[in-house]
Design a protein around this motif. Structure first.
Motif, PDB file in Angstrom:
ATOM      1  N   SER A 133       1.467 -15.694   6.702  1.00 24.17           N
ATOM      2  CA  SER A 133       0.806 -15.793   6.524  1.00 24.17           C
ATOM      3  C   SER A 133      -0.864 -15.752   7.484  1.00 24.17           C
ATOM      4  O   SER A 133      -2.202 -15.230   7.969  1.00 24.17           O
ATOM      5  CB  SER A 133       0.200 -17.408   5.866  1.00 24.17           C
ATOM      6  OG  SER A 133      -0.664 -18.166   6.077  1.00 24.17           O
ATOM      7  N   ARG A 134       0.134 -15.499   8.759  1.00 26.07           N
ATOM      8  CA  ARG A 134      -1.025 -14.632   9.990  1.00 26.07           C
ATOM      9  C   ARG A 134      -1.719 -13.552  10.046  1.00 26.07           C
ATOM     10  O   ARG A 134      -3.123 -13.020  10.264  1.00 26.07           O
ATOM     11  CB  ARG A 134      -0.467 -15.425  11.091  1.00 26.07           C
ATOM     12  CG  ARG A 134       0.026 -16.765  11.367  1.00 26.07           C
ATOM     13  CD  ARG A 134      -1.602 -17.134  12.181  1.00 26.07           C
ATOM     14  NE  ARG A 134      -0.394 -19.134  12.373  1.00 26.07           N
ATOM     15  CZ  ARG A 134      -0.381 -19.675  13.098  1.00 26.07           C
ATOM     16  NH1 ARG A 134      -0.092 -19.192  14.139  1.00 26.07           N
ATOM     17  NH2 ARG A 134      -0.235 -20.994  12.702  1.00 26.07           N
TER      18      ARG A 134
ATOM     19  N   GLU B 235      -1.799 -12.200   7.318  1.00 26.42           N
ATOM     20  CA  GLU B 235      -3.121 -11.893   6.319  1.00 26.42           C
ATOM     21  C   GLU B 235      -4.815 -12.827   7.005  1.00 26.42           C
ATOM     22  O   GLU B 235      -4.933 -12.111   6.702  1.00 26.42           O
ATOM     23  CB  GLU B 235      -2.648 -12.977   5.503  1.00 26.42           C
ATOM     24  CG  GLU B 235      -1.505 -11.467   4.030  1.00 26.42           C
ATOM     25  CD  GLU B 235      -0.873 -12.669   3.419  1.00 26.42           C
ATOM     26  OE1 GLU B 235      -1.219 -13.797   3.286  1.00 26.42           O
ATOM     27  OE2 GLU B 235      -0.146 -11.846   2.849  1.00 26.42           O
ATOM     28  N   THR B 236      -3.923 -13.800   7.812  1.00 28.45           N
ATOM     29  CA  THR B 236      -5.684 -14.040   7.991  1.00 28.45           C
ATOM     30  C   THR B 236      -6.388 -13.320   9.235  1.00 28.45           C
ATOM     31  O   THR B 236      -7.175 -13.685   9.057  1.00 28.45           O
ATOM     32  CB  THR B 236      -4.594 -15.587   8.858  1.00 28.45           C
ATOM     33  OG1 THR B 236      -4.636 -16.639   8.199  1.00 28.45           O
ATOM     34  CG2 THR B 236      -6.636 -16.424   9.138  1.00 28.45           C
TER      35      THR B 236
ATOM     36  N   ASP C  94      -7.854 -10.771   6.899  1.00 27.31           N
ATOM     37  CA  ASP C  94      -9.388 -11.544   6.364  1.00 27.31           C
ATOM     38  C   ASP C  94     -10.516 -11.083   7.788  1.00 27.31           C
ATOM     39  O   ASP C  94     -11.381 -11.097   7.441  1.00 27.31           O
ATOM     40  CB  ASP C  94      -9.195 -12.372   5.709  1.00 27.31           C
ATOM     41  CG  ASP C  94      -7.622 -12.818   4.244  1.00 27.31           C
ATOM     42  OD1 ASP C  94      -8.204 -12.108   4.066  1.00 27.31           O
ATOM     43  OD2 ASP C  94      -7.600 -13.981   4.460  1.00 27.31           O
ATOM     44  N   ALA C  95     -10.058 -11.327   8.882  1.00 24.30           N
ATOM     45  CA  ALA C  95     -10.843 -11.309  10.214  1.00 24.30           C
ATOM     46  C   ALA C  95     -11.653 -10.556  10.571  1.00 24.30           C
ATOM     47  O   ALA C  95     -12.500  -9.883  10.553  1.00 24.30           O
ATOM     48  CB  ALA C  95     -10.077 -12.393  11.258  1.00 24.30           C
TER      49      ALA C  95
END
Length: 194
Positions: A151-152, A154-155, A158-159
């Motif tokens: 999840s990190r 993926e975050t 996105d950033a």
């Protein structure tokens, strides 16, 4: 961006009546039902709508862009330039004693460099997280740690994507400054140096 004045064949000072007359004259031959081209007809219609609306016309006359016809990237670039123009206006230095166009270019370049550095940092962190993922043993039923780390990643992805978009917008604004120069009063600069 199309030039609505050019499309309709009217001057920038044309009043609403002249714009309507020009539109009616040109639309007769451009309408697809009378053998005209659909694209030309669309441009005529869009130009008339822009110039017939006093607010849109004012925005176009002031900026050269229409929010409804302009490319999204151009509008985003304009927002950035608007902030830089505000900074130029608020600068207390005497006009002619500094080059605000060069200053704008420097600020945009600095923003691009900072965004690229930020991307490199995020990519470094993502690589470290992936390395941890590859080294962690997984529990058979649930993989809480693995899901959290993914999840990190993926975050961070996105950033990175947002930062890339920001760079493209800044580059668009930078491109809008192409062709501009600024005349500095050299005599005053020499006197100040002496």
């Amino acid at each position: 961006m199309i030039d609505p004045y050019e499309i309709l064949g009217v001057s920038r000072e044309a009043d609403v009546t002249a714009i309507k007359l020009a539109y009616r004259k040109r639309v007769k031959s451009a309408h697809p039902d009378t053998g005209g081209d659909a694209e030309t007809f669309g441009q005529l219609k869009a130009s008339f709508e822009l110039l017939n609306d006093p607010i849109r016309r004012k925005v176009y006359d002031d900026t050269g862009y229409d929010p409804e016809l302009a490319d999204k990237k151009d509008l985003q670039g304009l927002v950035i330039l608007e902030m830089l123009v505000n900074e130029m206006i608020l600068d207390e230095r005497e006009p002619g004693s500094f080059d605000p166009v060069s200053s704008m270019r420097r600020k945009l370049t600095d923003r691009i460099v900072n965004a690229r550095f930020h991307i490199l940092e995020m990519e470094r962190h993502r690589a470290r997280i992936r390395n941890h993922i590859n080294r962690i043993g997984r529990k058979p039923e649930t993989d809480v740690l693995g899901r959290m780390l993914k999840s990190r990643c993926e975050t961070i992805a996105d950033a990175i994507s947002k930062a890339d978009s920001e760079i493209q917008t800044i580059e668009q604004a930078y491109g809008m400054l192409d062709g501009y120069s600024y005349e500095i009063e050299i005599a005053e600069v020499k006197d100040a140096a002496e």
